[in-house]
Design a protein around this motif. Structure first.
Motif, PDB file in Angstrom:
ATOM      1  N   GLU A  45       0.826  -1.199   0.000  1.00  0.00           N
ATOM      2  CA  GLU A  45       0.000   0.000   0.000  1.00  0.00           C
ATOM      3  C   GLU A  45       0.865   1.255   0.000  1.00  0.00           C
ATOM      4  N   ALA A  47       0.451   5.401   0.259  1.00  0.00           N
ATOM      5  CA  ALA A  47      -0.471   6.475   0.636  1.00  0.00           C
ATOM      6  C   ALA A  47      -0.117   7.755  -0.119  1.00  0.00           C
ATOM      7  N   GLU A  49      -1.394  11.782  -0.473  1.00  0.00           N
ATOM      8  CA  GLU A  49      -2.216  12.762   0.227  1.00  0.00           C
ATOM      9  C   GLU A  49      -2.001  14.150  -0.362  1.00  0.00           C
ATOM     10  N   LYS A 103      -6.863  11.995   1.227  1.00  0.00           N
ATOM     11  CA  LYS A 103      -5.836  10.958   1.227  1.00  0.00           C
ATOM     12  C   LYS A 103      -6.407   9.704   0.587  1.00  0.00           C
ATOM     13  N   ILE A 105      -5.284   5.487  -0.853  1.00  0.00           N
ATOM     14  CA  ILE A 105      -4.320   4.391  -0.831  1.00  0.00           C
ATOM     15  C   ILE A 105      -4.265   3.732  -2.208  1.00  0.00           C
TER      16      ILE A 105
END
Length: 228
Positions: A45, A47, A49, A103, A105
């Protein structure tokens, strides 16, 4: 401790991207994914943002990477490299829309494990015109737990500098660590100095250069261990 060449580091990278009259601040984390004993079906994963005040469209793509003789990352974006990266890794999307202060993923799945090591890169690039910056998330994946097999060639001392090369004959990337014993004109040990190579990819070599005090006449290179 002297770091002759910088290590690859984990963490969050934040870039300021000039977008029109405002600034969009985007973070991508982690910037390095390192895993051993990986198997097909495993996922990772990433992230993303948007900390700014402007919505963003991000383009996602895959490629491979290597390193040159100085240890610098070299992106491989030719047709064959991209094909191989997409053959082994699968993105859950190729376009990501991020609203301001949002945000999301991104999931990257390993679809094959027919390799000893894989060095791939995920590019994340804003689609807005006039924004040349792109983010690179590096994947250093290995299907085994075997360690790097690191060795050092004889050093060459020229004036107040020492140069030597670290070779990795193993199936996994690693970091060489050792110690320099510095001798003066009377051949007396004057100083012990810790030194690291920086990451050496499997099957690759990288040069290391270290500055020396003016009084050093001879240097011995001592390896702490074979790698980590």
């Amino acid at each position: 401790m002297i770091r002759a060449v910088g290590r690859l580091v984990f963490g969050m990278v934040v870039f300021l991207l000039a977008c029109g009259t405002s600034e969009a601040t985007v973070s991508v984390s982690p910037v390095i994914v390192e895993a051993a004993r990986v198997q097909a079906g495993q996922s990772f994963e990433i992230a993303c943002e948007n900390w700014g005040e402007q919505d963003l469209d991000l383009q996602l793509s895959l490629a491979l990477f290597d390193q040159d003789e100085r240890g610098r990352v070299v992106f491989l974006e030719d047709v064959e490299a991209v094909r191989r990266a997409k053959e082994v890794l699968n993105l859950d999307r190729e376009v990501l829309f991020l609203e301001t202060q949002a945000k999301s993923i991104v999931r990257v799945e390993l679809t094959q494990d027919d390799f000893d090591h894989l060095y791939a890169v995920l590019f994340v690039k804003p689609k807005q015109g006039g924004v040349p910056t792109r983010f690179a998330v590096l994947f250093l994946l290995s299907t085994s737990e075997s360690q790097a097999n690191l060795s050092v060639s004889s050093g060459v001392q020229e004036g107040e500098a020492l140069a030597f090369t670290v070779h990795n004959k193993g199936l996994r990337h690693g970091l060489w660590e050792g110690e320099l014993h510095l001798f003066d004109a009377s051949d007396q040990l004057g100083e012990r100095r810790k030194v690291t190579s920086g990451v050496v990819l499997a099957g690759r070599s990288r040069g290391v250069q270290v500055s020396l005090p003016h009084w050093v006449q001879r240097v011995e290179i001592i390896s702490d261990h074979w790698g980590q």
